[in-house]
Design a protein around this motif. Sequence first.
Motif, PDB file in Angstrom:
ATOM      1  N   TRP A 177      25.045  50.612  49.468  1.00  0.00           N
ATOM      2  CA  TRP A 177      26.298  50.858  48.758  1.00  0.00           C
ATOM      3  C   TRP A 177      27.505  50.468  49.596  1.00  0.00           C
ATOM      4  N   ALA A 178      27.356  50.441  50.912  1.00  0.00           N
ATOM      5  CA  ALA A 178      28.449  49.963  51.761  1.00  0.00           C
ATOM      6  C   ALA A 178      28.703  48.479  51.503  1.00  0.00           C
ATOM      7  N   ALA A 179      27.615  47.699  51.365  1.00  0.00           N
ATOM      8  CA  ALA A 179      27.762  46.275  51.071  1.00  0.00           C
ATOM      9  C   ALA A 179      28.360  46.059  49.686  1.00  0.00           C
ATOM     10  N   VAL A 180      27.909  46.834  48.700  1.00  0.00           N
ATOM     11  CA  VAL A 180      28.427  46.707  47.341  1.00  0.00           C
ATOM     12  C   VAL A 180      29.919  47.032  47.307  1.00  0.00           C
ATOM     13  N   LEU A 181      30.323  48.112  47.981  1.00  0.00           N
ATOM     14  CA  LEU A 181      31.728  48.513  47.995  1.00  0.00           C
ATOM     15  C   LEU A 181      32.594  47.460  48.674  1.00  0.00           C
ATOM     16  N   THR A 182      32.104  46.914  49.778  1.00  0.00           N
ATOM     17  CA  THR A 182      32.859  45.886  50.494  1.00  0.00           C
ATOM     18  C   THR A 182      33.009  44.622  49.657  1.00  0.00           C
ATOM     19  N   ALA A 183      31.932  44.200  49.015  1.00  0.00           N
ATOM     20  CA  ALA A 183      31.989  43.006  48.171  1.00  0.00           C
ATOM     21  C   ALA A 183      32.929  43.220  46.987  1.00  0.00           C
ATOM     22  N   ALA A 184      32.856  44.395  46.356  1.00  0.00           N
ATOM     23  CA  ALA A 184      33.718  44.686  45.206  1.00  0.00           C
ATOM     24  C   ALA A 184      35.187  44.692  45.625  1.00  0.00           C
ATOM     25  N   LEU A 185      35.483  45.244  46.797  1.00  0.00           N
ATOM     26  CA  LEU A 185      36.858  45.263  47.289  1.00  0.00           C
ATOM     27  C   LEU A 185      37.362  43.844  47.534  1.00  0.00           C
ATOM     28  N   THR A 186      36.526  43.006  48.127  1.00  0.00           N
ATOM     29  CA  THR A 186      36.924  41.628  48.421  1.00  0.00           C
ATOM     30  C   THR A 186      37.194  40.846  47.139  1.00  0.00           C
ATOM     31  N   VAL A 187      36.278  40.926  46.186  1.00  0.00           N
ATOM     32  CA  VAL A 187      36.457  40.214  44.920  1.00  0.00           C
ATOM     33  C   VAL A 187      37.675  40.745  44.172  1.00  0.00           C
ATOM     34  N   GLY A 188      37.863  42.061  44.191  1.00  0.00           N
ATOM     35  CA  GLY A 188      39.007  42.653  43.499  1.00  0.00           C
ATOM     36  C   GLY A 188      40.340  42.182  44.056  1.00  0.00           C
ATOM     37  N   ILE A 189      40.449  42.092  45.381  1.00  0.00           N
ATOM     38  CA  ILE A 189      41.695  41.626  45.998  1.00  0.00           C
ATOM     39  C   ILE A 189      41.961  40.171  45.643  1.00  0.00           C
ATOM     40  N   ILE A 190      40.921  39.338  45.680  1.00  0.00           N
ATOM     41  CA  ILE A 190      41.095  37.919  45.345  1.00  0.00           C
ATOM     42  C   ILE A 190      41.582  37.763  43.909  1.00  0.00           C
ATOM     43  N   LEU A 191      40.945  38.460  42.970  1.00  0.00           N
ATOM     44  CA  LEU A 191      41.325  38.341  41.562  1.00  0.00           C
ATOM     45  C   LEU A 191      42.713  38.901  41.307  1.00  0.00           C
ATOM     46  N   ALA A 192      43.049  40.026  41.961  1.00  0.00           N
ATOM     47  CA  ALA A 192      44.364  40.632  41.758  1.00  0.00           C
ATOM     48  C   ALA A 192      45.475  39.738  42.291  1.00  0.00           C
ATOM     49  N   LEU A 193      45.289  39.186  43.485  1.00  0.00           N
ATOM     50  CA  LEU A 193      46.315  38.312  44.058  1.00  0.00           C
ATOM     51  C   LEU A 193      46.429  37.011  43.275  1.00  0.00           C
ATOM     52  N   ARG A 194      45.336  36.540  42.731  1.00  0.00           N
ATOM     53  CA  ARG A 194      45.401  35.317  41.925  1.00  0.00           C
ATOM     54  C   ARG A 194      46.267  35.528  40.685  1.00  0.00           C
ATOM     55  N   ARG A 195      46.321  36.760  40.207  1.00  0.00           N
ATOM     56  CA  ARG A 195      47.109  37.045  39.009  1.00  0.00           C
ATOM     57  C   ARG A 195      48.568  37.360  39.353  1.00  0.00           C
ATOM     58  N   VAL A 196      48.800  38.201  40.380  1.00  0.00           N
ATOM     59  CA  VAL A 196      50.164  38.652  40.659  1.00  0.00           C
ATOM     60  C   VAL A 196      50.865  37.810  41.719  1.00  0.00           C
ATOM     61  N   ARG A 197      50.113  37.233  42.651  1.00  0.00           N
ATOM     62  CA  ARG A 197      50.696  36.401  43.703  1.00  0.00           C
ATOM     63  C   ARG A 197      49.827  35.161  43.905  1.00  0.00           C
ATOM     64  N   PRO A 198      49.855  34.238  42.942  1.00  0.00           N
ATOM     65  CA  PRO A 198      48.948  33.091  43.021  1.00  0.00           C
ATOM     66  C   PRO A 198      49.216  32.165  44.196  1.00  0.00           C
ATOM     67  N   HIS A 199      50.409  32.201  44.771  1.00  0.00           N
ATOM     68  CA  HIS A 199      50.724  31.311  45.879  1.00  0.00           C
ATOM     69  C   HIS A 199      50.306  31.891  47.234  1.00  0.00           C
ATOM     70  N   TRP A 200      49.884  33.130  47.267  1.00  0.00           N
ATOM     71  CA  TRP A 200      49.432  33.735  48.522  1.00  0.00           C
ATOM     72  C   TRP A 200      47.998  33.304  48.826  1.00  0.00           C
ATOM     73  N   PRO A 201      47.630  33.244  50.102  1.00  0.00           N
ATOM     74  CA  PRO A 201      46.233  32.910  50.456  1.00  0.00           C
ATOM     75  C   PRO A 201      45.317  34.103  50.185  1.00  0.00           C
ATOM     76  N   GLY A 202      44.933  34.261  48.918  1.00  0.00           N
ATOM     77  CA  GLY A 202      44.190  35.442  48.499  1.00  0.00           C
ATOM     78  C   GLY A 202      42.870  35.625  49.214  1.00  0.00           C
ATOM     79  N   MET A 203      42.137  34.519  49.475  1.00  0.00           N
ATOM     80  CA  MET A 203      40.836  34.651  50.119  1.00  0.00           C
ATOM     81  C   MET A 203      40.964  35.175  51.544  1.00  0.00           C
ATOM     82  N   LEU A 204      41.952  34.661  52.277  1.00  0.00           N
ATOM     83  CA  LEU A 204      42.128  35.123  53.648  1.00  0.00           C
ATOM     84  C   LEU A 204      42.597  36.571  53.678  1.00  0.00           C
ATOM     85  N   ILE A 205      43.516  36.935  52.791  1.00  0.00           N
ATOM     86  CA  ILE A 205      43.981  38.321  52.721  1.00  0.00           C
ATOM     87  C   ILE A 205      42.824  39.250  52.380  1.00  0.00           C
ATOM     88  N   ALA A 206      41.976  38.823  51.455  1.00  0.00           N
ATOM     89  CA  ALA A 206      40.829  39.646  51.080  1.00  0.00           C
ATOM     90  C   ALA A 206      39.874  39.832  52.246  1.00  0.00           C
TER      91      ALA A 206
END
Length: 267
Positions: A177-206
């Motif tokens: 569940w630690a791996a699942v939580l970490t993966a979900a957090l990473t994907v969530g940050i990428i998708l959220a930044l792509r919507r609200v801040r598309p010009h930010w480096p979302g993958m690196l921030i995640a």
Amino acid sequence: MPDSLVPKTVSILAEGYGAARLKADAFAGLTVAIVALPLSMAIAIASGVTPVRGLYTAIVGGFLVSLLGGSRVQIGGPAGAFIVLVAATVARHGVDGLLLATLMSGFMLIAAGYLRLGRYIKFIPYPVTVGFTAGIAVIIFASQLRDLFGLTLAGAEPGPIVDKVAALAQAAGTVSWAAVLTAALTVGIILALRRVRPHWPGMLIAVAAASTFVALLQLPTETIGSRFGGIPRGLPLPALPPLSLEKAAAVFPDALSFALLGAIESL
């Protein structure tokens, strides 16, 4: 010499190249480099090689594309569609075989370009390319399930997708569940930044945010260092893979696959 090599530089100098354009290009290059950092390592791991090889490829490949590319605004980066072919080639012939197949496919593409064979790519039906890409996406997704859920398999992970899914299903009880939580957090940050801040480096921030999250909570998850060791601080000296007619004949089908996929992806 192809007209894309010299006139590109000549036209840039003729139009004038000042501090403003240098600043814009520097920021653009920095953005691409930041995005390519986690992406190149992730694609290398998915392709069955160490993450450092992804970094080497991103650095050298990006430089060569910028130097020899036919456009001043062209950006080179890893293509996810090659993951399946690269992983299969590494499994059959090793990294040296992969390098030789890549070298051979490059010569094939150069020959195809001079023979103007690219015009025939347009006769490939569009649904074929869509289905091909979608099929590769499914295979890549299946290959990531083990790490996404932190599963522990009894043996090596099978290559064929049907056997792979069956083995993963049998290991369903070992979910981390630690791996699942970490993966979900990473994907969530990428998708959220792509919507609200598309010009930010979302993958690196995640990557930075999830890594900080794991470190602060001391979650029992694998890291790049714990699985693959440290990352070298320099580039290796260039060297050719072992060359022989037997090896070239063995990797020829893989080289042809690389060339065909590269032609389809580019055109």
